[in-house]
Write a protein that holds these residues in place. Structure first.
Motif, PDB file in Angstrom:
ATOM      1  N   SER A  55       0.794  -1.231   0.000  1.00  0.00           N
ATOM      2  CA  SER A  55       0.000   0.000   0.000  1.00  0.00           C
ATOM      3  C   SER A  55       0.828   1.284   0.000  1.00  0.00           C
ATOM      4  O   SER A  55       0.265   2.373  -0.055  1.00  0.00           O
ATOM      5  N   SER A  56       2.168   1.177   0.019  1.00  0.00           N
ATOM      6  CA  SER A  56       2.989   2.396  -0.044  1.00  0.00           C
ATOM      7  C   SER A  56       4.192   2.258  -0.982  1.00  0.00           C
ATOM      8  O   SER A  56       5.077   3.092  -0.965  1.00  0.00           O
ATOM      9  N   THR A  57       4.223   1.211  -1.812  1.00  0.00           N
ATOM     10  CA  THR A  57       5.344   0.989  -2.732  1.00  0.00           C
ATOM     11  C   THR A  57       4.815   0.764  -4.138  1.00  0.00           C
ATOM     12  O   THR A  57       4.103  -0.218  -4.385  1.00  0.00           O
ATOM     13  N   GLY A  58       5.172   1.668  -5.046  1.00  0.00           N
ATOM     14  CA  GLY A  58       4.703   1.565  -6.427  1.00  0.00           C
ATOM     15  C   GLY A  58       5.843   1.406  -7.411  1.00  0.00           C
ATOM     16  O   GLY A  58       7.017   1.645  -7.092  1.00  0.00           O
ATOM     17  N   ARG A  59       5.506   0.979  -8.625  1.00  0.00           N
ATOM     18  CA  ARG A  59       6.441   0.839  -9.741  1.00  0.00           C
ATOM     19  C   ARG A  59       5.706   1.205 -11.024  1.00  0.00           C
ATOM     20  O   ARG A  59       4.496   1.013 -11.113  1.00  0.00           O
ATOM     21  N   TRP A  60       6.460   1.657 -12.017  1.00  0.00           N
ATOM     22  CA  TRP A  60       5.891   1.748 -13.355  1.00  0.00           C
ATOM     23  C   TRP A  60       6.278   0.484 -14.110  1.00  0.00           C
ATOM     24  O   TRP A  60       7.252  -0.170 -13.789  1.00  0.00           O
ATOM     25  N   ARG A  61       5.488   0.158 -15.130  1.00  0.00           N
ATOM     26  CA  ARG A  61       5.755  -1.019 -15.963  1.00  0.00           C
ATOM     27  C   ARG A  61       5.436  -0.660 -17.409  1.00  0.00           C
ATOM     28  O   ARG A  61       4.400  -0.050 -17.692  1.00  0.00           O
ATOM     29  N   MET A  62       6.332  -1.017 -18.316  1.00  0.00           N
ATOM     30  CA  MET A  62       6.090  -0.818 -19.747  1.00  0.00           C
ATOM     31  C   MET A  62       6.107  -2.173 -20.441  1.00  0.00           C
ATOM     32  O   MET A  62       7.027  -2.965 -20.223  1.00  0.00           O
ATOM     33  N   ILE A  63       5.090  -2.410 -21.252  1.00  0.00           N
ATOM     34  CA  ILE A  63       5.017  -3.626 -22.053  1.00  0.00           C
ATOM     35  C   ILE A  63       5.069  -3.203 -23.521  1.00  0.00           C
ATOM     36  O   ILE A  63       4.293  -2.348 -23.950  1.00  0.00           O
ATOM     37  N   PHE A  64       6.004  -3.787 -24.262  1.00  0.00           N
ATOM     38  CA  PHE A  64       6.112  -3.573 -25.706  1.00  0.00           C
ATOM     39  C   PHE A  64       5.851  -4.909 -26.376  1.00  0.00           C
ATOM     40  O   PHE A  64       6.483  -5.911 -26.029  1.00  0.00           O
ATOM     41  N   GLU A  65       4.925  -4.937 -27.335  1.00  0.00           N
ATOM     42  CA  GLU A  65       4.653  -6.165 -28.090  1.00  0.00           C
ATOM     43  C   GLU A  65       4.679  -5.855 -29.582  1.00  0.00           C
ATOM     44  O   GLU A  65       3.969  -4.966 -30.053  1.00  0.00           O
ATOM     45  N   HIS A  66       5.497  -6.599 -30.316  1.00  0.00           N
ATOM     46  CA  HIS A  66       5.533  -6.488 -31.770  1.00  0.00           C
ATOM     47  C   HIS A  66       4.336  -7.282 -32.297  1.00  0.00           C
ATOM     48  O   HIS A  66       4.177  -8.464 -31.979  1.00  0.00           O
ATOM     49  N   LYS A  67       3.461  -6.647 -33.076  1.00  0.00           N
ATOM     50  CA  LYS A  67       2.190  -7.274 -33.457  1.00  0.00           C
ATOM     51  C   LYS A  67       2.378  -8.516 -34.321  1.00  0.00           C
ATOM     52  O   LYS A  67       1.670  -9.514 -34.135  1.00  0.00           O
ATOM     53  N   ASP A  68       3.311  -8.489 -35.278  1.00  0.00           N
ATOM     54  CA  ASP A  68       3.559  -9.684 -36.088  1.00  0.00           C
ATOM     55  C   ASP A  68       4.078 -10.815 -35.210  1.00  0.00           C
ATOM     56  O   ASP A  68       3.686 -11.976 -35.374  1.00  0.00           O
ATOM     57  N   GLY A  69       4.954 -10.482 -34.267  1.00  0.00           N
ATOM     58  CA  GLY A  69       5.471 -11.482 -33.334  1.00  0.00           C
ATOM     59  C   GLY A  69       4.375 -12.038 -32.447  1.00  0.00           C
ATOM     60  O   GLY A  69       4.377 -13.227 -32.107  1.00  0.00           O
ATOM     61  N   ARG A  70       3.424 -11.205 -32.061  1.00  0.00           N
ATOM     62  CA  ARG A  70       2.289 -11.641 -31.244  1.00  0.00           C
ATOM     63  C   ARG A  70       1.479 -12.700 -31.989  1.00  0.00           C
ATOM     64  O   ARG A  70       1.089 -13.720 -31.422  1.00  0.00           O
ATOM     65  N   ARG A  71       1.238 -12.448 -33.283  1.00  0.00           N
ATOM     66  CA  ARG A  71       0.502 -13.421 -34.085  1.00  0.00           C
ATOM     67  C   ARG A  71       1.266 -14.746 -34.182  1.00  0.00           C
ATOM     68  O   ARG A  71       0.684 -15.825 -34.060  1.00  0.00           O
ATOM     69  N   SER A  72       2.576 -14.666 -34.401  1.00  0.00           N
ATOM     70  CA  SER A  72       3.399 -15.888 -34.467  1.00  0.00           C
ATOM     71  C   SER A  72       3.364 -16.631 -33.139  1.00  0.00           C
ATOM     72  O   SER A  72       3.287 -17.868 -33.102  1.00  0.00           O
TER      73      SER A  72
END
Length: 195
Positions: free
Chosen positions: A165-182
């Motif tokens: 309740s007092s410790t936060g983080r940021w998170r970034m997710i990158f997904e290549h769309k062609d790779g996602r389909r594969s």
């Protein structure tokens, strides 16, 4: 004849560029585990196979100052298609002021590079709507704070998470769309073979 050779060279150049698209942190989409290691990045096996073969990466060529953990996923075909970066802990801040400030900075950078994202900032009900319980609401799933960017061939999500309740983080997710389909094709194939 010179025009034909120049034309063929231009096509070959564009094909090689398309197969090795630049990703974040100095990485290239579609790279194999071996290619990533050869570039100097250290990879350690990650126990979950939710996104195919995955590794915790260190010694990236490029990283953010407060980036703590980076996870690379190669699906079932040994091609980089998903990158997750998580920040260091922003502690002793139940209001989430520090991590929200950093989130805003990163959102501005991503917007300038990829275009305006679609933001979802939702505070929970009851006590979670009060500022002093911001991270508690994020931690409990009663609140959410993220922005999605649709950048052509890449999907990006910037969001906040909390370990308490007092410790936060940021998170970034990158997904290549062609790779996602594969990846999804490979997953279906693997599941079909298991049944």
């Amino acid at each position: 004849m010179k025009h034909i050779i120049a034309f063929i060279a231009a096509i070959m150049c564009s094909l090689s560029t398309a197969s090795a698209e630049d990703g974040p942190f100095g990485l290239k989409w579609g790279s194999s585990v071996e290619e990533i290691r050869t570039s100097g990045v250290e990879l350690k096996d990650f126990s979950s196979s939710e996104f195919g073969r995955s590794f915790v990466a260190t010694k990236l060529n490029k990283a953010l100052s407060d980036q703590d953990t980076t996870l690379l996923s190669f699906g079932y075909d040994n091609k980089l298609w998903r990158i997750v970066a998580v920040s260091r802990s922003y502690e002793n801040d139940p209001y989430g002021n520090s991590v929200k400030s950093r989130y805003k900075e990163l959102s501005d950078v991503l917007s300038s590079k990829y275009g305006k994202g679609k933001t979802s900032h939702h505070l929970g009900r009851s006590i979670y709507s009060e500022p002093q319980y911001f991270l508690a609401g994020i931690r409990g799933g009663d609140s959410n704070w993220f922005t999605n960017f649709d950048a052509g061939r890449v999907f990006i999500q910037l969001g906040l998470s909390a370990s308490d309740s007092s410790t936060g983080r940021w998170r970034m997710i990158f997904e290549h769309k062609d790779g996602r389909r594969s990846f999804e094709d490979g997953k279906r194939s693997q599941e079909k073979g298991s049944l």
